[in-house]
Design an enzyme around this catalytic site. Structure first.
Site, PDB file in Angstrom:
ATOM      1  N   LYS A  58      40.201  28.621  32.163  1.00 16.75           N
ATOM      2  CA  LYS A  58      41.594  28.531  31.705  1.00 16.75           C
ATOM      3  C   LYS A  58      41.776  27.434  30.654  1.00 16.75           C
ATOM      4  O   LYS A  58      42.470  27.634  29.651  1.00 16.75           O
ATOM      5  CB  LYS A  58      42.517  28.315  32.909  1.00 16.75           C
ATOM      6  CG  LYS A  58      42.589  29.564  33.813  1.00 16.75           C
ATOM      7  CD  LYS A  58      43.258  29.261  35.149  1.00 16.75           C
ATOM      8  CE  LYS A  58      43.367  30.512  36.009  1.00 16.75           C
ATOM      9  NZ  LYS A  58      43.741  30.230  37.405  1.00 16.75           N
ATOM     10  N   GLU A  60      40.257  33.372  46.510  1.00 10.73           N
ATOM     11  CA  GLU A  60      39.515  34.614  46.346  1.00 10.73           C
ATOM     12  C   GLU A  60      38.688  34.837  47.613  1.00 10.73           C
ATOM     13  O   GLU A  60      38.431  33.898  48.356  1.00 10.73           O
ATOM     14  CB  GLU A  60      38.546  34.495  45.148  1.00 10.73           C
ATOM     15  CG  GLU A  60      39.160  33.943  43.880  1.00 10.73           C
ATOM     16  CD  GLU A  60      40.088  34.924  43.185  1.00 10.73           C
ATOM     17  OE1 GLU A  60      39.785  36.126  43.190  1.00 10.73           O
ATOM     18  OE2 GLU A  60      41.120  34.483  42.668  1.00 10.73           O
ATOM     19  N   VAL A  99      47.551  42.574  40.762  1.00 10.43           N
ATOM     20  CA  VAL A  99      48.365  42.440  39.546  1.00 10.43           C
ATOM     21  C   VAL A  99      48.816  43.811  39.030  1.00 10.43           C
ATOM     22  O   VAL A  99      49.991  43.998  38.688  1.00 10.43           O
ATOM     23  CB  VAL A  99      47.586  41.673  38.440  1.00 10.43           C
ATOM     24  CG1 VAL A  99      48.465  41.469  37.216  1.00 10.43           C
ATOM     25  CG2 VAL A  99      47.102  40.328  38.968  1.00 10.43           C
ATOM     26  N   GLY A 141      45.836  34.457  51.437  1.00 15.19           N
ATOM     27  CA  GLY A 141      45.601  35.285  50.257  1.00 15.19           C
ATOM     28  C   GLY A 141      45.610  34.494  48.958  1.00 15.19           C
ATOM     29  O   GLY A 141      45.637  35.074  47.885  1.00 15.19           O
TER      30      GLY A 141
END
Ligand code: NAP
Ligand code: HSE
Length: 430
Positions: free
Chosen positions: A204, A189, A14, A186
């Site tokens: 979440k 994890e 990120v 990908g």
């Protein structure tokens, strides 16, 4: 033009995406902001690591003080992950009077209350749009655009890895094979246990329900079941009955109680969430004024997640420019209880293998009836040898009653095993 300086904590998937977005020609952003966004320093753990993108090496540091104690830096962007180093650094940045942007769902879901209090007392802002569903704007809409609504329900597919696995299984692929494929691509994890156990989705939905109902929900209050028990057989029966199986994160308000949970769920093939496949995420929201909404997009990956982070940076930078700050940190001014799972009412799909002989179905139906479990439909199919598969679809039933009934059913000598129990979202309970 004024300059607003950014310190990045982390330059991984990120962080790398955010750096690239902030390095490209951003004239439109800067003009809209009336200030230039500049990356001042980037904290990494390994200065020698090869990076996938061109980077000005003089920006890199392995010393957190170069960001946290740097007077030039206005906004700290935390993209390390986890709740140890990330928490220490976010807290230190807030105490130094710096506003913070983070993509860290674990941090916000588990320590939101302390962190928002700290931000409030320091008079700074913290934003976390990328912490739920990557690139999909959902926190901003829930906090601002939908403020005129009482939120009735949120149903989300908020974990891309498990959605990919279940989508591929519905095409006939076995779980282990698809999980390995998701890791190679990908999506999952390196240790995919938080994805497949439902814990990632649990964090979440804890964040989303806290915002939607203005009442703090933490991950440990969210009943969570992962996807490891879902078989190809379940997916096949679900399809035959007109449903898709998805890992759904669900939050509803019932009176003064919340119903917040994550588990595999059978969703009608007509429902928009049933059509959300592969790594895509979607969040279905029902507001009393707006009605039904669905937010759809990429829930992970460098650029989609960076898109949400840069949006937050823009928002925080805009506030920094105002004389009179206009933002709220914690919005949890209610205190609703989360219903224990045994008290939640759902419709269920139950698959069991039983001895194929007369009277078995009647014995099972009798126990279910005695425990108040009302059946909507039953399918029987020949299994292997002298066994038959029975599939029951129930009407709405209290989960505690169903568990008690199934414990008695499992004790019957005619019942080989209860293979799986999956909740069915019919909308019967609103
Ligand atoms: P990542 O690829 O593992 O990157 C982590 C970065 O943090 C790396 O640059 C690493 O440095 C740095 N770092 C780790 N430990 C450090 C330490 N002790 N001190 C200084 N730097 C340290 O992680 P990511 O996938 O980008 O995820 C970052 C955050 O975004 C997490 O909270 C994650 O949950 C969230 N998020 C990720 C996605 C996604 O698609 N990946 C989507 C939504 C949200 P090195 O580069 O030197 O190793
Ligand atoms: N591992 C997560 C997913 C992405 O598969 O959706 C980060 O939240």
């Amino acid at each position: 033009m004024d300059k607003i300086s950014i310190g990045l904590l982390g330059l991984g998937t990120v962080g790398g995406g955010v750096y690239q977005l902030l390095q490209r020609d951003n004239e439109a952003i800067n003009r809209r902001l009336g200030a230039e966004l500049v990356v001042e320093k980037i904290l990494v753990s390994d200065l020698k690591k090869a990076r996938n993108h061109e980077i000005d090496k003089s920006l890199l540091t392995a010393d957190p003080k170069d960001v946290i104690d740097n007077e030039e830096i206005d906004i700290v962007v935390e993209l390390i992950g986890g709740t140890k180093v990330a928490k220490e650094l976010v807290e230190a940045a807030l105490k130094k009077g710096k506003s913070v942007v983070t993509a860290n769902k674990e941090l916000i879901a588990n320590h939101g209350s302390e962190i928002f209090d700290l931000a409030e007392s320091a008079g700074v802002e913290i934003d976390f749009e990328a912490s739920v569903a990557g690139g999909i704007p959902i926190i901003g809409p829930l906090k601002d655009s939908l403020v005129g609504n009482k939120i009735v329900k949120i149903m989300g597919i908020v974990n891309g890895t498990t959605n990919y696995i279940l989508s591929k299984m519905s095409e006939g692929d076995e779980y282990d094979h698809v999980l390995a494929e998701a890791q190679e691509l990908g999506y999952a994890e390196r240790d995919p246990s938080a994805d497949v156990s439902g814990d990632d989705a649990g964090a979440k939905i804890a964040i989303l329900s806290s915002i939607a109902f203005n009442s703090r929900v933490t991950p440990k209050e969210v009943y969570t079941e992962g996807i490891t028990s879902v078989s190809l057989n379940d997916i096949m029966y679900a399809y035959e009955l007109g449903y898709a199986i998805k890992l759904v994160a669900l939050a509803k308000k019932r009176g003064d109680e919340l119903d917040v949970r994550v588990h595999p769920t059978m969703i009608s093939l007509d429902h928009p969430l049933a059509k959300v496949d592969d790594v895509y995420n979607a969040i279905f929201v029902v507001g009393d004024a707006v009605g039904e909404l669905m937010f759809f997009g990429k829930g992970a990956g460098d650029m989609p997640t960076a898109s949400a982070v840069v949006g937050d940076i823009f928002k925080v930078a805009g506030n920094l420019k105002k004389e009179k700050k206009c933002y709220s940190t914690c919005t949890c001014f209610n205190s609703f209880n989360v219903k224990p799972i045994d008290e939640v009412e759902s419709n269920f799909y139950i698959l069991m293998e039983v001895l194929d002989r007369p009277g078995v179905l009647a014995k099972i139906a009798k126990i279910l009836g005695e425990e108040g479990v009302s059946l909507g439909s039953v399918i029987q199919k020949q299994s292997s040898g002298n066994l038959a598969e029975l599939v029951f679809m129930t009407h709405l039933v209290r989960e505690g009653n169903l568990r008690s009934a199934l414990s008695k059913v499992s004790d019957l000598e005619d019942v080989d095993r209860v293979c799986n129990v999956i909740r069915v979202e019919t909308g019967e309970d609103g």
